[in-house]
Design an enzyme around this catalytic site. Structure first.
Site, PDB file in Angstrom:
ATOM      1  N   CYS A 251      -7.759  19.887 -22.827  1.00  0.00           N
ATOM      2  CA  CYS A 251      -7.552  18.846 -23.838  1.00  0.00           C
ATOM      3  C   CYS A 251      -8.019  19.394 -25.197  1.00  0.00           C
ATOM      4  O   CYS A 251      -8.696  20.419 -25.256  1.00  0.00           O
ATOM      5  CB  CYS A 251      -8.288  17.561 -23.475  1.00  0.00           C
ATOM      6  SG  CYS A 251     -10.089  17.680 -23.520  1.00  0.00           S
ATOM      7  N   PRO A 252      -7.671  18.730 -26.300  1.00  0.00           N
ATOM      8  CA  PRO A 252      -7.984  19.290 -27.623  1.00  0.00           C
ATOM      9  C   PRO A 252      -9.458  19.573 -27.858  1.00  0.00           C
ATOM     10  O   PRO A 252      -9.805  20.606 -28.408  1.00  0.00           O
ATOM     11  CB  PRO A 252      -7.462  18.216 -28.588  1.00  0.00           C
ATOM     12  CG  PRO A 252      -6.367  17.545 -27.846  1.00  0.00           C
ATOM     13  CD  PRO A 252      -6.826  17.533 -26.422  1.00  0.00           C
TER      14      PRO A 252
END
Length: 464
Positions: A11-12
């Protein structure tokens, strides 16, 4: 023999969704009788890295990622690309799709090489999703700097709110490290890594300088984002379009492109972008510091609605906005956003404690975990519940978050450190008006819990 699946989750920010998706894939794969190996690419880098042998012997390959990763290891392989949220919500479906070749794409040698170099060949035309990924790439690198800076600055205030003004004192030293050092680097780091995400190392210099100038001209967080995109896409354009003989390619990459891109971005920040963005930033700051009445209600509702994805893209955009306000010395939005992020898991945990009959044993155990995650400001603790019953959980979480945010802003609670949750209470002066913050957290959590209990009781027929 059982089917073999390999996967990467990323995920970011690399904090929660990465590991939740990995755990879902492992657990559901085990239930289905599959051999599942998952590599996580979080804030500390790759863990449980896939080997070449595992990739070669896989019957299915899943890339559950919300940021750009190096795909060169999968050249010639059919892979299924999904976002992290899908891996959390539909692990069985995506594993079966990967095994059956539904929705898979073949990674060839050329595309893998281009993606390794910053995805220069494809990202310029991916629209909003591409923009979001680039911003979150910058935020993921900026976040440790901001958290360290915010907490160290808060520690300097623990010696007395004005103790940092005494040069040479320990409070002054912590303030220099936190506020002047780490927080001063926040925007340049953000800008540099947005540019790096777009154009790889070639864009880093112009992004870094553009971000530093954004701070100097008062354009702040927004100016840094624009500088990062300007630096990244300008560098990408120059590297593609600037004619140079192959024998001088090194001169072009090391000398010409960095000088041209840095000069153009710097001039744009000073003469074109800086002043209007600075004025807009000042207007936002003025609005937030003068909020009252209906404006607080509207902003609280907006904060609650944006947190519908429980730590996903919209939540992270809101969090990035709050971080930008911390850099401008406005701390109320950070408190309100933290309340919005803590309320969902806390409200759910409260509902499982108050009405255990509405939940099965696994859910009651998950409620205990959600309590700790909520106190730590990890919103993702609510996701397992929202996945199972979104029609009940999501509206209740949004409503509780909105009410909590309104109470927080109305009572002027503020937070100087952008992470830490309830544990910031142990740092004197890290939370301004701590009683108001706790009140907002309690009210929001109660609203969420009550709504969950009411709606779940009606749906299950256990209204007694």
């Amino acid at each position: 023999m059982s089917k073999k699946i390999v996967a990467i989750t990323a995920c970011p920010t690399g904090i929660a969704h990465t590991y939740m998706a990995a755990e879902k894939l492992r657990n559901v794969g085990k239930e289905l009788g599959y051999e599942v190996r998952v590599e996580t690419q979080g804030t500390t880098g790759a863990q449980d890295a896939l080997t070449a042998r595992e990739i070669a012997g896989a019957d299915g390959i899943i890339l559950a990622v919300d940021k750009e990763i190096d795909e060169s290891r999968f050249a010639g392989k059919a892979v299924l690309k999904v976002n992290v949220g899908q891996a959390i919500r539909e692990p069985q479906k995506i594993m079966e799709d990967a095994l059956n070749g539904i929705g898979t794409v073949v990674v060839d040698g050329e595309s893998a090489a281009v993606e390794t170099a910053g995805n220069q060949g494809s990202l310029a035309n991916k629209g909003f999703r591409s923009i979001y990924k680039h911003v979150m790439a910058g935020v993921s690198y900026m976040l440790p700097v901001v958290v360290a800076g915010g907490i160290l600055t808060a520690i300097s205030f623990a010696f007395g709110i004005y103790a940092f003004q005494e040069e040479g004192s320990l409070a002054w030293a912590f303030y220099q490290i936190g506020a002047a050092g780490a927080l001063g680097l926040m925007v340049p780091v953000l800008s540099a890594y947005i540019a790096h995400s777009i154009a790889d190392k070639a864009g880093f210099a112009a992004g870094l300088v553009g971000g530093w100038l954004a701070g100097q001209v008062g354009a702040g967080f927004i100016g840094g984002i624009l500088a990062g995109f300007g630096a990244g896409y300008l560098t990408l354009f120059l590297s593609r379009k600037l004619p140079f003989p192959r024998t001088l390619q090194g001169v072009k990459d090391i000398l010409v492109i960095p000088i041209l891109s840095t000069a153009v971005v710097g001039l744009m920040m000073i003469y074109v972008i800086g002043r209007p963005i600075s004025a807009m930033q000042a207007g936002i700051t003025s609005f937030l510091t003068s909020m009252s009445g209906s404006s607080i209600a509207v902003l609280g509702i907006l904060f609650g609605l944006l947190y519908w994805d429980l730590g996903g893209p919209f939540s992270k955009v809101l969090y990035a906005f709050a971080i930008g306000m911390v850099a401008e010395g406005v701390y109320e939005p950070m408190a309100a956003v933290m309340v919005c992020g803590m309320v969902p898991p806390l409200g759910i945990a409260l509902a499982t404690f108050v009405r255990p009959a509405l939940w099965n044993q696994d859910q009651r155990e998950a409620g205990k975990a959600a309590l700790f995650l909520g106190l730590s400001y990890i919103t993702e603790g609510a996701i397992p519940f929202a996945t199972e019953n979104p029609k009940v959980i999501l509206p209740a979480c949004m409503a509780g978050g909105a009410v909590g945010a309104m109470v927080s802003m109305a009572l002027k609670a503020g937070i100087m450190a952008p992470h830490g949750g309830i544990f910031l209470l142990f740092i004197p002066n890290a939370i301004t008006n701590a009683v108001a913050f706790l009140a907002a957290l309690a009210v929001g959590s109660i609203v969420t819990a009550v709504l969950i209990i009411l709606m779940k009781s009606v749906r299950t027929g256990k209204a007694g």
